[in-house]
Design an enzyme around this catalytic site. Sequence first.
Site, PDB file in Angstrom:
ATOM      1  N   LEU A 112       0.815  -1.069  -0.018  1.00 54.98           N
ATOM      2  CA  LEU A 112       0.154   0.002   0.041  1.00 54.98           C
ATOM      3  C   LEU A 112       0.951   1.124  -0.128  1.00 54.98           C
ATOM      4  O   LEU A 112       2.063   1.142   0.773  1.00 54.98           O
ATOM      5  CB  LEU A 112      -1.065   0.013   1.092  1.00 54.98           C
ATOM      6  CG  LEU A 112      -2.083  -1.051   1.124  1.00 54.98           C
ATOM      7  CD1 LEU A 112      -2.684  -1.017   2.579  1.00 54.98           C
ATOM      8  CD2 LEU A 112      -3.026  -0.802   0.113  1.00 54.98           C
ATOM      9  N   ASP A 113       0.494   2.347  -0.659  1.00 51.43           N
ATOM     10  CA  ASP A 113       1.308   3.539  -0.585  1.00 51.43           C
ATOM     11  C   ASP A 113       1.795   4.120   0.663  1.00 51.43           C
ATOM     12  O   ASP A 113       0.924   3.790   1.517  1.00 51.43           O
ATOM     13  CB  ASP A 113       0.725   4.546  -1.597  1.00 51.43           C
ATOM     14  CG  ASP A 113       0.426   4.081  -3.128  1.00 51.43           C
ATOM     15  OD1 ASP A 113       1.033   3.089  -3.513  1.00 51.43           O
ATOM     16  OD2 ASP A 113      -0.330   4.770  -3.810  1.00 51.43           O
ATOM     17  N   TYR A 114       2.597   4.773   0.666  1.00 48.10           N
ATOM     18  CA  TYR A 114       3.110   5.377   1.901  1.00 48.10           C
ATOM     19  C   TYR A 114       2.007   6.295   2.559  1.00 48.10           C
ATOM     20  O   TYR A 114       1.569   6.275   3.704  1.00 48.10           O
ATOM     21  CB  TYR A 114       4.237   6.417   1.532  1.00 48.10           C
ATOM     22  CG  TYR A 114       4.988   7.247   2.717  1.00 48.10           C
ATOM     23  CD1 TYR A 114       5.663   6.648   3.696  1.00 48.10           C
ATOM     24  CD2 TYR A 114       4.506   8.391   3.074  1.00 48.10           C
ATOM     25  CE1 TYR A 114       6.127   6.918   4.970  1.00 48.10           C
ATOM     26  CE2 TYR A 114       4.977   9.098   4.069  1.00 48.10           C
ATOM     27  CZ  TYR A 114       6.051   8.531   5.114  1.00 48.10           C
ATOM     28  OH  TYR A 114       6.347   9.102   6.102  1.00 48.10           O
ATOM     29  N   THR A 116      -1.260   5.666   2.103  1.00 54.14           N
ATOM     30  CA  THR A 116      -2.690   4.776   1.972  1.00 54.14           C
ATOM     31  C   THR A 116      -2.635   4.080   3.278  1.00 54.14           C
ATOM     32  O   THR A 116      -1.696   3.517   3.565  1.00 54.14           O
ATOM     33  CB  THR A 116      -2.649   4.209   0.842  1.00 54.14           C
ATOM     34  OG1 THR A 116      -2.632   4.905  -0.534  1.00 54.14           O
ATOM     35  CG2 THR A 116      -4.093   3.133   0.558  1.00 54.14           C
ATOM     36  N   HIS A 197       0.836   3.230  -7.046  1.00 57.41           N
ATOM     37  CA  HIS A 197       0.143   4.310  -6.957  1.00 57.41           C
ATOM     38  C   HIS A 197      -0.867   4.088  -8.216  1.00 57.41           C
ATOM     39  O   HIS A 197      -1.678   5.014  -8.912  1.00 57.41           O
ATOM     40  CB  HIS A 197       0.986   5.737  -7.482  1.00 57.41           C
ATOM     41  CG  HIS A 197       1.871   5.792  -6.564  1.00 57.41           C
ATOM     42  ND1 HIS A 197       2.051   5.934  -5.291  1.00 57.41           N
ATOM     43  CD2 HIS A 197       3.441   6.301  -6.656  1.00 57.41           C
ATOM     44  CE1 HIS A 197       2.942   6.188  -4.695  1.00 57.41           C
ATOM     45  NE2 HIS A 197       4.000   6.404  -5.457  1.00 57.41           N
TER      46      HIS A 197
END
Length: 207
Positions: A112-114, A116, A197
């Site tokens: 998961l994105d930083y 998110t 992303h």
Amino acid sequence: MVTETWDAERGERLQKVMAAAGVASRRVCEDLIAEGRVEVNGEIVDEPGRRVVPGDRVSVDGEPIQLDTSKRYVVLNKPTGVVSTMSDEHGRPDLSAFTGDFEERLYNVGRLDYETSGLLLLTNDGALAHRLMHPSYGVAKTYLAEVTGPVPASVRRRLLAGVELDDGPARADAVRIVDTSGGRALVEVVLHEGRKHIVRRMLAEAG
């Protein structure tokens, strides 16, 4: 942690295996078996003396139980501001902060994105990780994204039809507008693939 090994030829008594898997105490497991609530390989077993061997499928009230006690599964609600790696060369907070209580060496299934937050699975079960991550299995993942609203129907149609990204086309399996209020909208996007992303980029490309 003490891990018991099975006698692969003779097997182990069903109630002992169930107790080792964390279902309940051995006495309670015996009661569950006597009540006909336990199945082995799809057949109801009501005698506690039944032996099972590695590879047998055991379920209680229709729910399968994990018999291999060497496998660890951790469900993490990853917060924002944490990178989805076990160590970060830039010194940012990473997933190792959540695994200190486990003896096993765990790996994250996907990322998961930083920025998110959301569900992330940590495990030492490589076969399961592969099945969940490889696109050929088509495991769907659901994301919620807050965007500037309202969101016109054309955006939903574009996401379902597919948009062109710099690393190839991407198409949503499903899109739903969950809520619109105060100039913001909450959009639900379902995907069966994962790229860096990808949800942010798809929404940006769709306008």
